[in-house]
Enzyme design. Structure first.
Site, mmCIF file in Angstrom:
data_model
loop_
_atom_site.group_PDB
_atom_site.id
_atom_site.type_symbol
_atom_site.label_atom_id
_atom_site.label_comp_id
_atom_site.label_asym_id
_atom_site.label_seq_id
_atom_site.Cartn_x
_atom_site.Cartn_y
_atom_site.Cartn_z
ATOM 1 N N CYS A 29 17.953 -12.247 14.907
ATOM 2 C CA CYS A 29 18.179 -13.640 14.528
ATOM 3 C C CYS A 29 19.212 -13.725 13.389
ATOM 4 O O CYS A 29 20.363 -13.392 13.619
ATOM 5 C CB CYS A 29 16.856 -14.317 14.205
ATOM 6 S SG CYS A 29 16.952 -16.091 14.443
ATOM 7 N N HIS A 62 12.760 -13.069 17.733
ATOM 8 C CA HIS A 62 11.952 -12.416 16.690
ATOM 9 C C HIS A 62 10.926 -11.455 17.291
ATOM 10 O O HIS A 62 9.752 -11.804 17.410
ATOM 11 C CB HIS A 62 11.208 -13.481 15.872
ATOM 12 C CG HIS A 62 12.095 -14.253 14.963
ATOM 13 N ND1 HIS A 62 12.302 -13.896 13.643
ATOM 14 C CD2 HIS A 62 12.848 -15.346 15.180
ATOM 15 C CE1 HIS A 62 13.141 -14.742 13.081
ATOM 16 N NE2 HIS A 62 13.484 -15.641 13.996
ATOM 17 N N GLU A 88 9.429 -9.189 15.958
ATOM 18 C CA GLU A 88 8.411 -8.816 14.961
ATOM 19 C C GLU A 88 7.255 -9.824 14.931
ATOM 20 O O GLU A 88 6.280 -9.617 14.236
ATOM 21 C CB GLU A 88 9.060 -8.680 13.566
ATOM 22 C CG GLU A 88 9.387 -9.975 12.835
ATOM 23 C CD GLU A 88 10.605 -10.732 13.373
ATOM 24 O OE1 GLU A 88 11.153 -10.346 14.442
ATOM 25 O OE2 GLU A 88 10.985 -11.727 12.733
HETATM 26 N N1 GLN Z 1 19.083 -20.493 11.730
HETATM 27 C C1 GLN Z 1 19.062 -19.332 10.898
HETATM 28 C C2 GLN Z 1 20.431 -19.002 10.350
HETATM 29 O O1 GLN Z 1 21.386 -19.576 10.768
HETATM 30 C C3 GLN Z 1 18.536 -18.132 11.638
HETATM 31 C C4 GLN Z 1 17.114 -18.406 12.036
HETATM 32 C C5 GLN Z 1 16.239 -17.223 12.019
HETATM 33 O O2 GLN Z 1 16.589 -16.131 11.563
HETATM 34 N N2 GLN Z 1 15.050 -17.455 12.468
HETATM 35 O O3 GLN Z 1 20.557 -18.168 9.510
#
Ligand code: GLN
Length: 187
Positions: free
Chosen positions: A79, A162, A164
């Protein structure tokens, strides 16, 4: 018995504790990384999800960005961690990543991903990015609605979701296998 793999988890912001817990479950030794010298001797490194702007700022503050660019072992970004590895940030993955790609508002959902590992992987997406463009060395491993959300380029693995946050440890196992591969090449 084989020596446990020592896997760093960037611990400046975001879901580092959850990643450490999964690593422990898989018999690896997680190491929280906040300073450049803590990267020394690690077998691999995870960049967790969180807020990429905050993580980027803190990495600079601690002098970690230069050290991360030179980190020689496998890296797994999830992410926000995937955003940080892209062309516009650390440049360790030859991908352009679109932030908050699934919607401008807080948008979370789950999806079953076919990752070619038998049973599909249930993936949790939280304000997730997707891969907008990928270079020729990037192998796309899974997509949602035609948008790549899991990819590998050599020693670098990136996931828009995610792993995790679920009980399914297969994506972390995929990464640990990448780590073992890299170690056997170096040995
Ligand atoms: N929207 C977040 C960002 O742009 C990332 C979201 C996340 O890691 N769950 O950093």
């Amino acid at each position: 018995m084989e020596k446990p793999l020592r896997i760093g988890v960037l611990a400046v912001q975001g879901n580092f504790r959850e990643h450490a817990a999964v690593l422990r479950r898989l018999g690896a030794e997680p190491v929280e990384v906040r300073l450049p010298e803590q990267l020394e001797g690690l077998d691999g490194l995870i960049l967790p999800g969180g807020e990429s702007t905050a993580i980027t700022r803190l990495m600079r503050l601690y002098g970690l960005d230069e050290a991360l660019r030179r980190f020689p072992a496998p890296v797994f970004g999830t992410c926000a961690g995937m955003i940080i590895l892209d062309r516009d940030h650390l440049g360790l993955a030859d991908v352009a990543v679109e932030r908050n790609a699934f919607g401008r508002q807080v948008r979370s959902f789950e999806a079953d991903l076919d990752v070619g590992m038998g049973e599909p992987v249930r993936a949790v997406f939280i304000r997730a990015p997707w891969i907008e463009d990928a270079g020729p060395d990037v192998e796309i491993l899974a997509e949602v609605d035609g948008h790549p959300v899991l990819a590998r380029q050599g020693r670098v693995l990136v996931a828009a979701f995610h792993p995790e946050l679920t009980d399914d440890t297969r994506i972390h196992e995929l990464f640990l296998n990448q780590v073992r591969e890299a170690m056997s090449v170096r040995a």
